[in-house]
Design an enzyme around this catalytic site. Sequence first.
Site, short mmCIF file in Angstrom:
data_model
loop_
_atom_site.label_atom_id
_atom_site.label_comp_id
_atom_site.label_asym_id
_atom_site.label_seq_id
_atom_site.Cartn_x
_atom_site.Cartn_y
_atom_site.Cartn_z
CE LYS A 283 -3.92 -1.87 2.67
NZ LYS A 283 -4.98 -1.68 1.65
NE ARG A 357 -10.82 -10.03 -1.75
CZ ARG A 357 -11.12 -9.12 -2.66
NH1 ARG A 357 -11.45 -9.49 -3.89
NH2 ARG A 357 -11.14 -7.84 -2.36
N1 BES Z 1 -8.04 -3.77 4.48
C1 BES Z 1 -8.24 -3.39 3.14
C2 BES Z 1 -9.55 -2.64 2.92
C3 BES Z 1 -9.73 -1.33 3.62
C4 BES Z 1 -9.60 -0.14 2.92
C5 BES Z 1 -10.12 -1.27 4.93
C6 BES Z 1 -9.82 1.05 3.55
C7 BES Z 1 -10.33 -0.07 5.56
C8 BES Z 1 -10.19 1.10 4.87
C9 BES Z 1 -8.24 -4.63 2.25
O1 BES Z 1 -7.46 -5.68 2.68
C10 BES Z 1 -7.72 -4.22 0.93
O2 BES Z 1 -6.59 -3.84 0.85
N2 BES Z 1 -8.56 -4.31 -0.10
C11 BES Z 1 -8.18 -3.94 -1.41
C12 BES Z 1 -8.68 -5.01 -2.35
C13 BES Z 1 -8.19 -4.86 -3.76
C14 BES Z 1 -6.68 -5.08 -3.81
C15 BES Z 1 -8.88 -5.87 -4.64
C16 BES Z 1 -8.82 -2.61 -1.72
O3 BES Z 1 -9.95 -2.37 -1.30
O4 BES Z 1 -8.17 -1.78 -2.35
MN MN Z 2 -5.46 -5.50 2.05
#
Ligand code: BES
Ligand code: MN
Length: 502
Positions: A283, A357
Amino acid sequence: MKTKLSYSSVAETSAECIAVVALDHNTDKGKDAKPQAKLACTDKAVLGAADGVLLSGDVTAKPLETTLIHAPQGMKAKRLLIIGGGKAAKFSADDLRKIAGTAARFAKGKNLKSVAIAIPDGTSVSADAAVRAIVEGTFVGDFDPNYYASDRKDQRLHEVEVVAPASADKKPLEAALEIGRAFGEAQNFTRDLVNEPSNKMTPTIMGQRAKKMCEEVGLKCEVYGAEKLHELKMGSFWSVSQGSAEPPALIVMTYEPKGAPSSPVIGLVGKGITFDTGGISIKPADGMEKMKYDMAGGATMIGAMRAIAAVKPKVKVIGIVCAAENMPSGTAQKPGDVQFAMNGTAIEIINTDAEGRLVLADGLCYARQLGCTHLIDAATLTGACVVALGMVHAGLFSNDDEMVTRFQAAQKRAGERFWRLPLDEEYRDMIKSNIADIMNSGGRYGGAITAAKFLEEFVADKSWIHLDIAGVAWMEENKPWIAKGPSGIAVRTIIEFVESFN
Ligand code: BES
Ligand code: MN
Ligand code: ZN
């Protein structure tokens, strides 16, 4: 915090601050309509003490407006706090919960240690519902997130007193007080866990906290490590943890009352990513510190189990938390890798940041193996859900309309907001893999839904609700009734849902 019920008159109450509700009795909807604020209190002394400020027009009774009267005449308490409750005709237990939270936060702001809140007279909220809402709201309002501030003192309230009419039937009110405490404490327990930074809330520590709680309330609890994951063939869950020096934890909490029916058995499965760097699909630095709350779904289930142990519904409930840390390293999984979930599903890893997931896939399979007939999962799963619903509603997905109806009745009682999103088959096409059965990412469009479609693969024929709480598990702003930081969303609705099987 001590809780107390008193049946004396409001004027006789000796708390440092006593809160009463003002309601707007004007039913005219026109934009020039003047509010007709009246106290929802029949106590003569209180009415006398508040007479001046009410006549002045300063009190409009708009929601959560606060007016403080010092040294109110004819009253024992040193402060009389009038809190607006909005339109009298629409007043609900949910409003009262927020009023109690506002009273608690107001008192704390003045460094007071005790607060009394009078059950409002003449509303459609029953006395026991009112007691419960007041106690829940006070506990929720009492929480502050500044755990590691060196100037943090004993800033918690010591006592909340609920002032009930002298004529009230005491038994149901006392029961309501205990339920309110169980709900409020459970929500704060969850918020405690979520608030901790990742160096103080590793999967191992999360397991220890769950275990300790379970011992205290009399629940069975097992905490398993990587070996058990291998034994159960949880390749999907394990793959998320493989890049971290912190071992994963599979937390299993069981509540089984005597004589519980064999169906339903409710499975509560929570995402417990104690820190989400994104892994190799790392990230950006901006805001990454927030990813300490990526275990909020797991914390929700631990808090819910705590309350379930206290309110003792007649149904078996199993709480499962899949805790891991998502890190990049020489041992981390990589995009393109293929992993096998417990049920044999082959998963192509497109993005290592879609890790929630992956842990839930195995958690859901395991819940089914343990005999659960109804599954609820909660997870801070997707940024896409935050884009869709903002920070107001959490996302809700389900394969069972009847279960949704029951859940929606529970969310209404709890005063929490979930919005149902679709699960049409076309969305499944977006996560088809060329090399395996399924991909762990379907790209940007409909991201909250494709994530839910992924989870659906692992629930088989069981009734299931998925809650995406990414946008609402952490609040960026203070509200009058609740501090910013971890919200404890979904804890109360889940307990209400479980209780509905009684
Ligand atoms: N933990 C994150 C989602 C999240 C985003 C939680 C903002 C709280 C606030 C999750 O694991 C994630 O990174 N999801 C990705 C999925 C994508 C790579 C398909 C996302 O939402 O960008
Ligand atoms: Mn994530
Ligand atoms: Zn995550």
